[in-house]
Design a protein around this motif. Structure first.
Motif, mmCIF file in Angstrom:
data_model
loop_
_atom_site.group_PDB
_atom_site.id
_atom_site.type_symbol
_atom_site.label_atom_id
_atom_site.label_comp_id
_atom_site.label_asym_id
_atom_site.label_seq_id
_atom_site.Cartn_x
_atom_site.Cartn_y
_atom_site.Cartn_z
ATOM 1 N N VAL A 39 13.837 31.130 8.373
ATOM 2 C CA VAL A 39 13.517 32.434 7.397
ATOM 3 C C VAL A 39 15.400 32.783 7.270
ATOM 4 N N TRP B 79 19.064 35.301 6.952
ATOM 5 C CA TRP B 79 19.463 36.583 6.888
ATOM 6 C C TRP B 79 19.444 37.420 6.061
ATOM 7 N N ASN B 80 19.371 36.880 4.490
ATOM 8 C CA ASN B 80 19.357 38.225 3.336
ATOM 9 C C ASN B 80 18.286 38.919 3.513
ATOM 10 N N LYS C 271 10.628 31.099 12.245
ATOM 11 C CA LYS C 271 12.397 30.420 13.403
ATOM 12 C C LYS C 271 13.721 31.506 12.796
ATOM 13 N N GLU D 116 19.434 33.168 12.514
ATOM 14 C CA GLU D 116 20.856 33.630 13.783
ATOM 15 C C GLU D 116 21.687 34.973 13.945
ATOM 16 N N SER E 278 19.348 27.971 2.329
ATOM 17 C CA SER E 278 20.361 27.082 0.678
ATOM 18 C C SER E 278 19.505 25.900 0.734
ATOM 19 N N THR F 110 20.576 22.466 3.278
ATOM 20 C CA THR F 110 19.670 22.665 4.547
ATOM 21 C C THR F 110 17.904 23.043 4.010
ATOM 22 N N GLN G 87 30.576 34.168 4.913
ATOM 23 C CA GLN G 87 29.846 33.850 3.888
ATOM 24 C C GLN G 87 31.706 35.014 2.599
ATOM 25 N N ARG H 252 33.322 32.890 1.502
ATOM 26 C CA ARG H 252 32.830 31.571 0.172
ATOM 27 C C ARG H 252 33.340 32.168 -0.553
ATOM 28 N N GLU I 172 25.409 28.670 -7.400
ATOM 29 C CA GLU I 172 25.358 30.286 -6.542
ATOM 30 C C GLU I 172 25.799 30.619 -5.196
HETATM 31 P P1 NAD Z 1 20.862 28.122 5.522
HETATM 32 O O1 NAD Z 1 19.536 27.351 4.711
HETATM 33 O O2 NAD Z 1 21.497 26.759 6.528
HETATM 34 O O3 NAD Z 1 19.860 28.712 6.847
HETATM 35 C C1 NAD Z 1 18.891 29.403 6.674
HETATM 36 C C2 NAD Z 1 17.806 29.091 7.592
HETATM 37 O O4 NAD Z 1 17.778 28.075 8.208
HETATM 38 C C3 NAD Z 1 18.319 30.565 8.650
HETATM 39 O O5 NAD Z 1 17.227 30.766 9.784
HETATM 40 C C4 NAD Z 1 19.359 28.835 9.681
HETATM 41 O O6 NAD Z 1 18.998 29.334 11.182
HETATM 42 C C5 NAD Z 1 18.123 27.793 9.507
HETATM 43 N N1 NAD Z 1 19.108 26.190 9.550
HETATM 44 C C6 NAD Z 1 19.867 26.134 9.909
HETATM 45 N N2 NAD Z 1 20.285 24.602 9.036
HETATM 46 C C7 NAD Z 1 19.136 23.842 10.049
HETATM 47 C C8 NAD Z 1 18.699 23.110 10.094
HETATM 48 N N3 NAD Z 1 19.741 21.895 10.365
HETATM 49 N N4 NAD Z 1 17.344 22.501 10.088
HETATM 50 C C9 NAD Z 1 16.630 24.091 9.960
HETATM 51 N N5 NAD Z 1 16.947 25.111 9.612
HETATM 52 C C10 NAD Z 1 18.331 25.676 10.225
HETATM 53 O O7 NAD Z 1 21.704 29.207 5.279
HETATM 54 P P2 NAD Z 1 23.528 30.133 5.775
HETATM 55 O O8 NAD Z 1 24.586 28.810 6.082
HETATM 56 O O9 NAD Z 1 23.275 30.883 6.220
HETATM 57 O O10 NAD Z 1 23.854 30.628 4.266
HETATM 58 C C11 NAD Z 1 24.482 29.554 3.662
HETATM 59 C C12 NAD Z 1 24.121 29.343 1.655
HETATM 60 O O11 NAD Z 1 23.124 29.494 1.726
HETATM 61 C C13 NAD Z 1 24.188 31.163 0.867
HETATM 62 O O12 NAD Z 1 25.926 31.359 0.507
HETATM 63 C C14 NAD Z 1 23.635 30.863 -0.229
HETATM 64 O O13 NAD Z 1 24.091 30.068 -0.800
HETATM 65 C C15 NAD Z 1 22.009 30.088 0.839
HETATM 66 N N6 NAD Z 1 21.336 31.100 0.995
HETATM 67 C C16 NAD Z 1 20.116 31.361 0.470
HETATM 68 C C17 NAD Z 1 19.273 32.368 0.861
HETATM 69 C C18 NAD Z 1 17.933 32.171 -0.179
HETATM 70 O O14 NAD Z 1 17.777 33.636 -0.104
HETATM 71 N N7 NAD Z 1 17.139 31.062 -0.912
HETATM 72 C C19 NAD Z 1 19.082 32.933 1.791
HETATM 73 C C20 NAD Z 1 20.280 33.023 2.538
HETATM 74 C C21 NAD Z 1 21.314 30.947 2.363
#
Ligand code: NAD
Length: 479
Positions: A149, A151-152, A175, A178, A229, A232, A330, A333, A381
């Protein structure tokens, strides 16, 4: 902010326990450290998956659908009774203005109510077949489900994925991000109070590269739901793919609202503005592109500028219209994107107040336009309070621009022309299409998910119950 749990603990198999190391959690409104959270890693994830499987093999696996529904309904009532605690916690943890945090907490309660009510209403079917056969299908849980999940919107995303997974009898390993995991821990605490058996919901905060990667690649997992993202999400899909584990991905968007010449601008205006600025634009379904018929461009731009002018950026706990972004990364960014827009015409720009804490992650809210549809600000985005206005002349051109990004999560069509509404609702490439509204009040009941780089699979609504279950076909020959 006083919490009824120790935020530095993980919940595994019904027991809260510390980890060897902890991570700092910051309030984005002023940068202060508000808690230490667990730094779960491969060992905790492995223990959580084992505990989830044990729950399935034990009490949770024997819990009937109606009883699962009752537990979820009780959980929803406990969440509703604790809206203020959850909202205040989220305001400090995520930097989410109180009103918006309250709405998230109420949505979490509603998800529990909705999925509690649905738990015993998912049926299989009987299938007419060859002479001498009776054939039927059974809807069964996947087993152990992983939930990564962001953080938003922690509360809403937990509600829609964990709520549906528990309703179908899965055992979950959650999970949280962080950057924001306190309401996930509170939710787990309330689930215990509601009578959820130990191991049915396990929560392991930690870094994405550690706990997240360990979860997505765990061979004991049977399904994983990821929101975050694109990069990820792709990594999670690849890791899960090695174990042939099905994945639901919800990855964000560049969602357009299309305003035709016959639109009711008064009705559209609050949706055009708020769908872009809600949660300071850190929303997967944020409406970051406003496509407007050229004849209306100047009128709408003036009204949008006026609406922006009424918005205030401030501390979340003071319930400003826009809070800070989640963290300095962020912020940097979004500032980079504002820099990329330096040559674009600015329709409105709201600056954070000079009196705000220096270490808060505040950025200006900005509306650009007219913006060429292929500009980075109209394609990527941004995940901040930045919107672009793009003029169009014809319906075909509007459709081309609307469909002209890698994403396809949400779209809206503002027109009084019924035929155009139906035509475009079919042609827009998007998981959800709204006609003369946007977001439809949150839409717990409405299936949600994307196409293209917005992801695949559906959460929310009844549809999620199919996603969080698998179908078994039983063919009995009796002659
Ligand atoms: P992220 O995708 O890296 O993080 C989201 C979740 O994935 C967090 O719980 C994080 O701990 C986990 N994660 C990170 N790396 C991972 C890995 N290798 N394997 C498994 N889980 C992992 O997002 P971010 O770095 O916090 O934000 C970056 C960008 O992502 C934002 O600018 C935005 O564009 C996008 N984002 C989208 C949403 C959405 O609702 N779709 C939410 C948050 C961020």
């Amino acid at each position: 902010m006083t919490l009824p749990i120790d935020p530095s603990h993980v919940l595994i198999g019904g027991t809260w326990r510390p980890t060897d190391e902890t991570l700092p959690l910051h309030d984005p409104s002023d940068g202060s450290e508000i808690a230490r959270i667990a730094r779960g890693g491969a060992a905790e994830i492995d223990a959580a998956v084992t505990a989830a499987q044990a729950a399935l093999d034990g009490e949770w696996g024997r819990t009937t659908a109606v009883e699962r529904g009752r537990i979820l309904a009780r959980l929803g009532r406990i969440v509703a009774d604790n809206v203020e605690l959850l909202a205040e916690t989220e305001a400090h943890d995520v930097g989410k203005p109180l009103k918006q945090a309250r709405a998230d907490a109420l949505a979490l309660a509603r998800y529990c109510e909705f999925y509690g009510g649905a738990a015993d209403k998912v049926h299989g079917a009987t299938i007419p077949y060859l002479d001498g056969y009776t054939v039927y299908t059974l809807r069964e849980p996947h087993g152990v489900t992983g939930h990564i999940v962001p953080w938003n919107y922690p509360m809403q995303i937990i509600g829609r994925s964990v709520g549906a997974a528990l309703a179908m009898g899965n055992a979950c390993v959650l999970k949280p991000a962080e950057d924001a995991c306190l309401t996930a821990l509170l939710f787990a605490h309330f689930a215990q109070q509601a009578g959820l058996p130990g191991g049915a919901l396990n929560v392991v905060p930690g870094l994405g590269a550690e706990a997240g990667a360990a979860l997505s690649g765990h061979p004991g997992l049977h399904h994983i739901s990821f929101t975050g993202s694109v990069a990820t999400g792709a990594a999670v899909q690849i890791a899960a793919g090695a174990n042939v584990v099905p994945v639901t991905l919800e990855l964000g968007g560049k969602s357009p609202q299309i305003v035709f010449e016959d639109a009711d601008l008064g009705a559209a205006l609050p949706f055009l503005v708020n769908a872009g600025l809600q949660n300071a634009g850190q929303t997967c379904s944020a409406s970051s592109r406003i496509l407007v018929h050229a004849s209306l461009f100047d009128t709408l731009a003036a009204r949008m500028a006026q609406a922006y002018g009424a918005k205030r950026i401030g501390r979340a706990i003071d319930d400003a219209d826009l809070g800070p972004l989640i963290n300095p990364t962020q912020k940097a960014r979004v500032e980079r994107y504002l820099g990329l827009g330096a040559d674009l015409p600015v329709i409105a720009r709201i600056e954070p107040g000079a009196d705000l804490p220096e270490n808060g992650s505040y950025v200006p809210a900005c509306l650009f336009g007219p913006v060429p549809p292929d500009h980075a600000l109209a394609q990527e985005e941004i995940f901040g309070p930045v919107q672009v206005m793009i003029p169009f002349e014809t319906e075909d051109e509007a459709l081309r621009i609307a469909n002209g990004t890698e994403y396809g999560l949400v779209a809206s069509i503002w027109t009084r022309d019924g035929a155009r509404q139906m035509r475009l609702a079919r042609k827009v490439r998007s998981g959800q299409v709204f006609i003369n509204n946007y977001g439809a009040g949150g839409g717990v009941e409405l299936p949600f998910g994307g196409v293209g780089k917005s992801g695949h699979g559906r959460e929310k609504g009844f549809e999620a119950l199919y996603g969080f279950s698998t179908l078994k076909t039983v063919a009995a020959y009796h002659g």
